[in-house]
Design an enzyme around this catalytic site. Structure first.
Site, mmCIF file in Angstrom:
data_model
loop_
_atom_site.group_PDB
_atom_site.id
_atom_site.type_symbol
_atom_site.label_atom_id
_atom_site.label_comp_id
_atom_site.label_asym_id
_atom_site.label_seq_id
_atom_site.Cartn_x
_atom_site.Cartn_y
_atom_site.Cartn_z
ATOM 1 N N SER A 61 -9.005 3.756 3.043
ATOM 2 C CA SER A 61 -10.285 3.983 2.363
ATOM 3 C C SER A 61 -11.472 3.688 3.279
ATOM 4 O O SER A 61 -11.374 2.915 4.234
ATOM 5 C CB SER A 61 -10.394 3.087 1.126
ATOM 6 O OG SER A 61 -9.301 3.298 0.261
HETATM 7 N N1 SAH Z 1 -5.537 0.692 -0.215
HETATM 8 C C1 SAH Z 1 -5.193 1.607 0.849
HETATM 9 C C2 SAH Z 1 -5.643 3.019 0.537
HETATM 10 C C3 SAH Z 1 -4.436 3.856 0.410
HETATM 11 S S1 SAH Z 1 -4.620 5.516 -0.131
HETATM 12 C C4 SAH Z 1 -5.706 1.148 2.197
HETATM 13 O O1 SAH Z 1 -6.457 0.162 2.255
HETATM 14 O O2 SAH Z 1 -5.339 1.738 3.199
HETATM 15 C C5 SAH Z 1 -3.707 5.431 -1.638
HETATM 16 C C6 SAH Z 1 -2.265 5.040 -1.558
HETATM 17 O O3 SAH Z 1 -1.736 5.074 -2.888
HETATM 18 C C7 SAH Z 1 -1.379 5.970 -0.741
HETATM 19 O O4 SAH Z 1 -0.709 5.235 0.238
HETATM 20 C C8 SAH Z 1 -0.383 6.514 -1.779
HETATM 21 O O5 SAH Z 1 0.918 6.718 -1.261
HETATM 22 C C9 SAH Z 1 -0.396 5.429 -2.822
HETATM 23 N N2 SAH Z 1 0.059 5.815 -4.163
HETATM 24 C C10 SAH Z 1 -0.181 6.954 -4.842
HETATM 25 N N3 SAH Z 1 0.414 6.913 -6.052
HETATM 26 C C11 SAH Z 1 1.043 5.703 -6.136
HETATM 27 C C12 SAH Z 1 1.831 5.052 -7.135
HETATM 28 N N4 SAH Z 1 2.105 5.622 -8.302
HETATM 29 N N5 SAH Z 1 2.291 3.820 -6.877
HETATM 30 C C13 SAH Z 1 2.047 3.211 -5.688
HETATM 31 N N6 SAH Z 1 1.307 3.769 -4.714
HETATM 32 C C14 SAH Z 1 0.814 4.992 -4.930
#
Ligand code: SAH
Length: 214
Positions: A61
């Site tokens: 993000s």
């Molecule tokens: N917080 C992260 C941002 C990641 S982007 C950071 O600081 O880098 C969002 C993430 O959510 C992705 O890695 C994606 O694989 C995950 N995601 C999407 N749906 C999900 C679910 N149902 N359960 C767990 N993770 C999920």
């Protein structure tokens, strides 16, 4: 390469000047090495205010969004926080320096593994990662003082509301796949929830049983 000057400049230009006030959060964002959470070829861009690719069609993000979401959680030192969407692990690292325990769920095993490695390297031992569908929360560890969802949901999954303590806060982007609104839901009493809109945003989709289908 010493990125500490670039990091402090980024926090001043994109975090503080845009209205983030929480001194502990500002300090933590000046400390957490965001460049370690992206691949080497992107490290020089780690202290710009952009989301960056982390593989598997996912992104780390934007720093400003990490700050807004973290501040909106209104954290206290002893809190236990659930994060849905570990991704790179950067948001979890920021949280880990502000609260007692972070429980982070990621559906893609390769991302979870890489995040674990980096978090171990920087000493974030109070981050607990599980590979699972986070749309049902983390029932064994509930309830939580805060829940932060870092992927966009079509609606608010009931499990998140059920897994908040009274007084607990949920931060979640809700909307369609192209655009969402960041919301804060506070459990003000056992059966009473207050909902506020924070700002428009754009996240990768929350995929799972109570999110989007594959
Ligand atoms: N917080 C992260 C941002 C990641 S982007 C950071 O600081 O880098 C969002 C993430 O959510 C992705 O890695 C994606 O694989 C995950 N995601 C999407 N749906 C999900 C679910 N149902 N359960 C767990 N993770 C999920």
């Amino acid at each position: 390469m010493d990125y500490s000057i670039a990091r402090r400049r980024m926090v001043a230009q994109h975090i503080v000047s845009r209205g983030i006030h929480d001194a502990d959060l500002i300090h933590v964002m000046e400390e957490v090495p965001r460049h370690l959470f992206v691949e080497e070829a992107l490290q020089s861009q780690a202290y710009t205010d952009y989301a960056l690719p982390i593989g598997e069609k996912q992104t780390i993000s934007q720093p400003y969004m990490v700050a807004v979401m973290t501040e909106a959680l209104q954290l206290k030192r002893g809190d236990r926080v659930l994060e849905v969407g570990t991704g790179s692990g950067y948001q979890a690292a920021v949280l880990s320096r502000l609260v007692a325990h972070v429980y982070s769920v990621e559906r893609i095993a390769t991302l979870a593994r890489r995040a674990r490695r980096i978090l171990d390297k920087i000493g974030s031992s109070n981050v607990h990662i599980q590979v699972a569908d986070g749309t049902t929360g983390w029932r064994d560890q509930a309830p939580f003082d805060g829940i932060i969802v870092t992927a966009g949901a079509p609606q608010i999954p009931q499990d998140y509301l059920d897994q908040l303590v009274v007084g607990g806060r949920l931060i979640i982007p809700v909307g369609d796949s192209g655009q969402q609104v960041l919301k804060r839901v506070t459990r003000v009493a056992e059966q009473q929830f207050d909902e506020e809109e924070i700002l428009p945003c754009r996240f990768v989709p929350l995929i799972g049983e109570h999110g989007w289908s594959q």
